[in-house]
Design a protein around this motif. Structure first.
Motif, PDB file in Angstrom:
ATOM      1  N   GLY A 193      -9.450  -4.879  10.887  1.00  0.00           N
ATOM      2  CA  GLY A 193      -8.471  -5.373   9.900  1.00  0.00           C
ATOM      3  C   GLY A 193      -8.791  -4.968   8.475  1.00  0.00           C
ATOM      4  O   GLY A 193      -8.064  -5.317   7.544  1.00  0.00           O
ATOM      5  N   PHE A 194      -9.906  -4.219   8.289  1.00  0.00           N
ATOM      6  CA  PHE A 194     -10.314  -3.821   6.928  1.00  0.00           C
ATOM      7  C   PHE A 194      -9.201  -3.020   6.231  1.00  0.00           C
ATOM      8  O   PHE A 194      -8.790  -3.347   5.121  1.00  0.00           O
ATOM      9  N   GLY A 195      -8.703  -2.004   6.913  1.00  0.00           N
ATOM     10  CA  GLY A 195      -7.675  -1.132   6.323  1.00  0.00           C
ATOM     11  C   GLY A 195      -6.410  -1.912   5.982  1.00  0.00           C
ATOM     12  O   GLY A 195      -5.817  -1.740   4.919  1.00  0.00           O
ATOM     13  N   ARG A 196      -6.043  -2.802   6.884  1.00  0.00           N
ATOM     14  CA  ARG A 196      -4.816  -3.577   6.646  1.00  0.00           C
ATOM     15  C   ARG A 196      -4.955  -4.435   5.393  1.00  0.00           C
ATOM     16  O   ARG A 196      -4.052  -4.491   4.552  1.00  0.00           O
ATOM     17  N   LYS A 197      -6.147  -5.068   5.252  1.00  0.00           N
ATOM     18  CA  LYS A 197      -6.345  -5.951   4.092  1.00  0.00           C
ATOM     19  C   LYS A 197      -6.287  -5.144   2.789  1.00  0.00           C
ATOM     20  O   LYS A 197      -5.739  -5.592   1.791  1.00  0.00           O
ATOM     21  N   VAL A 198      -6.884  -3.940   2.827  1.00  0.00           N
ATOM     22  CA  VAL A 198      -6.877  -3.085   1.629  1.00  0.00           C
ATOM     23  C   VAL A 198      -5.435  -2.713   1.286  1.00  0.00           C
ATOM     24  O   VAL A 198      -4.979  -2.875   0.149  1.00  0.00           O
ATOM     25  N   LEU A 199      -4.697  -2.258   2.279  1.00  0.00           N
ATOM     26  CA  LEU A 199      -3.318  -1.810   2.007  1.00  0.00           C
ATOM     27  C   LEU A 199      -2.415  -2.959   1.578  1.00  0.00           C
ATOM     28  O   LEU A 199      -1.491  -2.779   0.794  1.00  0.00           O
ATOM     29  N   GLN A 200      -2.754  -4.173   2.073  1.00  0.00           N
ATOM     30  CA  GLN A 200      -1.959  -5.350   1.677  1.00  0.00           C
ATOM     31  C   GLN A 200      -2.011  -5.553   0.154  1.00  0.00           C
ATOM     32  O   GLN A 200      -1.012  -5.892  -0.473  1.00  0.00           O
ATOM     33  N   VAL A 201      -3.205  -5.293  -0.411  1.00  0.00           N
ATOM     34  CA  VAL A 201      -3.357  -5.463  -1.867  1.00  0.00           C
ATOM     35  C   VAL A 201      -2.413  -4.497  -2.600  1.00  0.00           C
ATOM     36  O   VAL A 201      -1.740  -4.884  -3.558  1.00  0.00           O
ATOM     37  N   PHE A 202      -2.347  -3.256  -2.116  1.00  0.00           N
ATOM     38  CA  PHE A 202      -1.455  -2.282  -2.768  1.00  0.00           C
ATOM     39  C   PHE A 202       0.004  -2.697  -2.578  1.00  0.00           C
ATOM     40  O   PHE A 202       0.809  -2.612  -3.494  1.00  0.00           O
ATOM     41  N   GLU A 203       0.308  -3.175  -1.384  1.00  0.00           N
ATOM     42  CA  GLU A 203       1.693  -3.605  -1.129  1.00  0.00           C
ATOM     43  C   GLU A 203       2.073  -4.771  -2.043  1.00  0.00           C
ATOM     44  O   GLU A 203       3.126  -4.770  -2.677  1.00  0.00           O
ATOM     45  N   ASP A 204       1.156  -5.749  -2.148  1.00  0.00           N
ATOM     46  CA  ASP A 204       1.440  -6.929  -2.993  1.00  0.00           C
ATOM     47  C   ASP A 204       1.690  -6.531  -4.438  1.00  0.00           C
ATOM     48  O   ASP A 204       2.380  -7.227  -5.168  1.00  0.00           O
ATOM     49  N   ASN A 205       1.093  -5.409  -4.854  1.00  0.00           N
ATOM     50  CA  ASN A 205       1.253  -4.979  -6.247  1.00  0.00           C
ATOM     51  C   ASN A 205       2.345  -3.917  -6.418  1.00  0.00           C
ATOM     52  O   ASN A 205       2.480  -3.323  -7.478  1.00  0.00           O
ATOM     53  N   GLY A 206       3.091  -3.692  -5.345  1.00  0.00           N
ATOM     54  CA  GLY A 206       4.222  -2.743  -5.416  1.00  0.00           C
ATOM     55  C   GLY A 206       3.783  -1.309  -5.652  1.00  0.00           C
ATOM     56  O   GLY A 206       4.494  -0.536  -6.296  1.00  0.00           O
ATOM     57  N   ILE A 207       2.592  -0.946  -5.117  1.00  0.00           N
ATOM     58  CA  ILE A 207       2.108   0.434  -5.310  1.00  0.00           C
ATOM     59  C   ILE A 207       2.149   1.149  -3.963  1.00  0.00           C
ATOM     60  O   ILE A 207       1.560   0.673  -2.981  1.00  0.00           O
ATOM     61  N   SER A 208       2.824   2.298  -3.902  1.00  0.00           N
ATOM     62  CA  SER A 208       2.829   3.029  -2.629  1.00  0.00           C
ATOM     63  C   SER A 208       1.624   3.964  -2.606  1.00  0.00           C
ATOM     64  O   SER A 208       1.203   4.458  -3.650  1.00  0.00           O
ATOM     65  N   PHE A 209       1.059   4.169  -1.423  1.00  0.00           N
ATOM     66  CA  PHE A 209      -0.108   5.059  -1.360  1.00  0.00           C
ATOM     67  C   PHE A 209       0.292   6.410  -0.788  1.00  0.00           C
ATOM     68  O   PHE A 209       1.207   6.507   0.020  1.00  0.00           O
TER      69      PHE A 209
ATOM     70  N   HIS B 256      -2.201   9.020   0.316  1.00  0.00           N
ATOM     71  CA  HIS B 256      -3.097   9.432   1.402  1.00  0.00           C
ATOM     72  C   HIS B 256      -4.212   8.421   1.523  1.00  0.00           C
ATOM     73  O   HIS B 256      -4.494   7.686   0.572  1.00  0.00           O
ATOM     74  N   MET B 257      -4.868   8.442   2.718  1.00  0.00           N
ATOM     75  CA  MET B 257      -5.934   7.485   2.919  1.00  0.00           C
ATOM     76  C   MET B 257      -7.042   8.081   3.793  1.00  0.00           C
ATOM     77  O   MET B 257      -7.226   7.660   4.934  1.00  0.00           O
ATOM     78  N   PRO B 258      -7.786   9.066   3.279  1.00  0.00           N
ATOM     79  CA  PRO B 258      -8.880   9.601   4.087  1.00  0.00           C
ATOM     80  C   PRO B 258      -9.996   8.555   4.209  1.00  0.00           C
ATOM     81  O   PRO B 258     -10.215   7.777   3.282  1.00  0.00           O
ATOM     82  N   SER B 259     -10.689   8.527   5.374  1.00  0.00           N
ATOM     83  CA  SER B 259     -11.751   7.529   5.498  1.00  0.00           C
ATOM     84  C   SER B 259     -12.957   8.074   6.247  1.00  0.00           C
ATOM     85  O   SER B 259     -12.863   9.056   6.989  1.00  0.00           O
ATOM     86  N   GLY B 260     -14.126   7.423   6.018  1.00  0.00           N
ATOM     87  CA  GLY B 260     -15.360   7.755   6.729  1.00  0.00           C
ATOM     88  C   GLY B 260     -15.853   6.511   7.438  1.00  0.00           C
ATOM     89  O   GLY B 260     -15.094   5.554   7.595  1.00  0.00           O
ATOM     90  N   ILE B 261     -17.155   6.501   7.842  1.00  0.00           N
ATOM     91  CA  ILE B 261     -17.652   5.332   8.586  1.00  0.00           C
ATOM     92  C   ILE B 261     -17.738   4.116   7.660  1.00  0.00           C
ATOM     93  O   ILE B 261     -17.284   3.038   7.997  1.00  0.00           O
ATOM     94  N   ASP B 262     -18.332   4.361   6.479  1.00  0.00           N
ATOM     95  CA  ASP B 262     -18.530   3.239   5.563  1.00  0.00           C
ATOM     96  C   ASP B 262     -17.712   3.374   4.283  1.00  0.00           C
ATOM     97  O   ASP B 262     -17.956   2.677   3.303  1.00  0.00           O
ATOM     98  N   THR B 263     -16.781   4.334   4.256  1.00  0.00           N
ATOM     99  CA  THR B 263     -15.964   4.509   3.043  1.00  0.00           C
ATOM    100  C   THR B 263     -14.495   4.682   3.408  1.00  0.00           C
ATOM    101  O   THR B 263     -14.156   5.178   4.484  1.00  0.00           O
ATOM    102  N   MET B 264     -13.701   4.276   2.473  1.00  0.00           N
ATOM    103  CA  MET B 264     -12.256   4.461   2.648  1.00  0.00           C
ATOM    104  C   MET B 264     -11.710   4.812   1.270  1.00  0.00           C
ATOM    105  O   MET B 264     -12.108   4.202   0.282  1.00  0.00           O
ATOM    106  N   THR B 265     -10.855   5.821   1.212  1.00  0.00           N
ATOM    107  CA  THR B 265     -10.289   6.217  -0.079  1.00  0.00           C
ATOM    108  C   THR B 265      -8.780   6.054  -0.028  1.00  0.00           C
ATOM    109  O   THR B 265      -8.143   6.465   0.940  1.00  0.00           O
ATOM    110  N   VAL B 266      -8.245   5.441  -1.065  1.00  0.00           N
ATOM    111  CA  VAL B 266      -6.782   5.305  -1.138  1.00  0.00           C
ATOM    112  C   VAL B 266      -6.328   6.110  -2.354  1.00  0.00           C
ATOM    113  O   VAL B 266      -6.861   5.929  -3.458  1.00  0.00           O
ATOM    114  N   ILE B 267      -5.378   7.020  -2.117  1.00  0.00           N
ATOM    115  CA  ILE B 267      -4.909   7.855  -3.222  1.00  0.00           C
ATOM    116  C   ILE B 267      -3.504   7.421  -3.629  1.00  0.00           C
ATOM    117  O   ILE B 267      -2.614   7.321  -2.791  1.00  0.00           O
ATOM    118  N   VAL B 268      -3.371   7.116  -4.931  1.00  0.00           N
ATOM    119  CA  VAL B 268      -2.077   6.612  -5.432  1.00  0.00           C
ATOM    120  C   VAL B 268      -1.676   7.385  -6.691  1.00  0.00           C
ATOM    121  O   VAL B 268      -2.500   8.077  -7.297  1.00  0.00           O
TER     122      VAL B 268
END
Ligand SMILES: Nc1ncnc2c1ncn2[C@@H]1O[C@H](COP(=O)(O)OP(=O)(O)O)[C@@H](O)[C@H]1O
Ligand SMILES: N[C@@H](CC(=O)OP(=O)(O)O)C(=O)O
Length: 438
Positions: free
Chosen positions: A310-326, A328-340
């Motif tokens: 659920g980590f990714g969902r929680k992160v994206l929820q924050v962007f959604e709540d703030n009306g920001i579309s993302f 791209h979202m490349p990710s690794g084992i311990d990292t996740m990048t959101v590009i806006v």
């Protein structure tokens, strides 16, 4: 055979350009429905009429005297009318516009007058019927385009109309208030008209001989693209290839109508055909390269992130709540990048960061701003190996640091992120590695 022909601002900037357009339309009887833009630039430092209208209306809105700005716009049209030798006066229309501006009729109404007036001239010049787009392009009360309603109203209106000029870029809401599409939106109107008529082809006439592999303002003399699919084109126009509005694909796609991009200044050139699908083998592995500047990468680090459901969902929820579309979202084992988009993010930056901390309790968050994204697109990539490696090596040979790389499983595109300042150099380096030099 029915063709819908849209002419961009560069094709209608002066009487001389109008004459070329007249010749093109008269050359084929099938060119029965014409969608004009407002007059564009006559030379590179010139101002598009749409921009003149925005400026003039801003003066009216601030309560300033806007006579001088409106006069300059009127002169642009009168120059065209005179150059074409027409017996037409737009005095009445300009009187109405003046009154509407003073009554603060709205920015969209103001901008739409560029296409409206050019449509009246075009209809008079060709002897075609003029149809005000406000009567056939429908937006709902919230300003959202109503695709099915428009299709019905437009098809009924055009059913018994032999020839017509329908100005691009605008329509109206149920209360009659004028609403425009986003900039470049006359391309969308052309596509809507083509769909309503079930036209054989939608010709989009501009100032280049079709879609080119890269922006000609970045790469010198880029190779033209003979045939491209809707999907490839959508990727390229979304990523900044400005020839065709990114939403212009959807209406014609519903009916499988091909789009043909043509050059008003070189009508003998075949241009680019944009089609649903094709068995034609692309000449090169890639079809095109396009990109945009102004992105920010939000890098989120947390040990064992991978196992936290659920980590990714929680992160994206924050962007959604703030009306920001993302983007791209490349990710690794311990990292996740959101590009806006940077301009959507900056004003909410600290709020978003605080909410991310609260939502996923990361070890650290780092921001990397001023990034450009470049899309390398091509249906030919699926059947060849080493494409991503070629992109990376082109950039490393040009000494450009790759900040991010993302390849979708459809293998239609590879997206790379570089610093804004390397944007142009990166496009040139990728072009050189994929496109054989003549
Ligand atoms: N990949 C590309 N291929 C062709 N033209 C491109 C590309 N990317 C950007 N352009 C620019 O798009 C311009 C045409 O679009 P636009 O200015 O909207 O024309 P119009 O006024 O005809 O609507 C070209 O003059 C060119 O500078
Ligand atoms: N005139 C409008 C709409 C348009 O589509 O113009 P053009 O065809 O010149 O891109 C604009 O400048 O945005």
């Amino acid at each position: 055979m029915v063709k819908v022909v849209k002419f961009g601002g560069s094709s209608l900037a002066s009487a001389e350009q109008f004459k070329k357009v007249g010749n093109i339309i008269r050359a084929e009887e099938s060119r029965r429905y014409v969608v004009p833009s407002a007059p564009g630039k006559r030379f590179s430092e010139d101002t598009k009429v749409t921009d003149m209208l925005y400026k003039c209306y801003a003066e009216a809105e601030e309560g300033k005297n806007f006579d001088k700005s409106l006069k300059a716009i009127k002169e642009r049209y009168n120059e065209i009318i005179k150059g074409l030798g027409l017996k037409l006066s737009l005095e009445e229309q300009f009187e109405t516009i003046k009154k509407q501006f003073a009554a603060k009729a709205g920015k969209d109404y103001a901008a739409s007058r560029g296409e409206y007036l050019n449509g009246i001239i075009m209809a008079n010049y060709l002897g075609y019927e003029f149809i005000d787009a406000a009567t056939v392009i429908c937006f709902d009360k919230n300003g959202e385009f109503e695709s099915e309603k428009t299709n019905q109203v437009m098809s009924e209106r055009l059913a018994n109309t032999e020839n017509a000029v329908i100005p691009g870029f605008y329509g109206a809401m149920p209360n009659g208030q004028v609403k425009t599409f986003s900039r470049g939106g006359s391309d969308v109107t052309g596509s809507i008209v083509a769909r309503a008529l079930k036209a054989d082809v939608y010709e989009n006439w501009t100032d280049v001989s079709g879609f080119l592999v890269a922006d000609p303002r970045i790469v010198e003399n880029p190779k033209p693209i003979a045939i491209i699919t809707y999907k490839e084109l959508r990727e390229l126009s979304y990523m900044g290839a400005s020839v065709l509005h990114e939403s212009a694909i959807f209406p014609v796609r519903k009916e499988g109508i091909p789009i043909n991009i043509r050059n008003t200044n070189a009508p003998e050139d075949k241009g680019t055909m944009i089609v649903e699908t094709t068995c034609s083998i692309p000449e090169c592995i890639i079809t095109g390269i396009a990109g945009k500047k102004g992105f920010v990468a939000i890098n989120i680090d947390k040990d064992m992130m991978n196992s936290e459901i659920g980590f990714g969902r929680k992160v994206l929820q924050v962007f959604e709540d703030n009306g920001i579309s993302f983007e791209h979202m490349p990710s690794g084992i311990d990292t996740m990048t959101v590009i806006v988009h940077q301009d959507e993010f900056v004003e909410k930056e600290q709020k978003v960061l605080a909410e991310l901390h609260r939502a996923v309790n990361p070890d650290s968050i780092e921001l990397e701003s001023n990034l450009a994204l470049i899309a390398v697109v091509g249906r030919g990539m699926k059947n060849s190996v080493g494409n991503a490696a070629n992109v990376i090596s082109a950039l490393s040979n040009a000494k450009i640091n790759v900040k991010m790389i993302d390849q979708g499983s459809s293998e239609l595109n590879i997206i790379v992120g570089v610093r804004n300042r390397y944007f142009e150099a990166a496009i040139r380096a990728i072009y050189d590695v994929f496109i054989p030099q003549k």
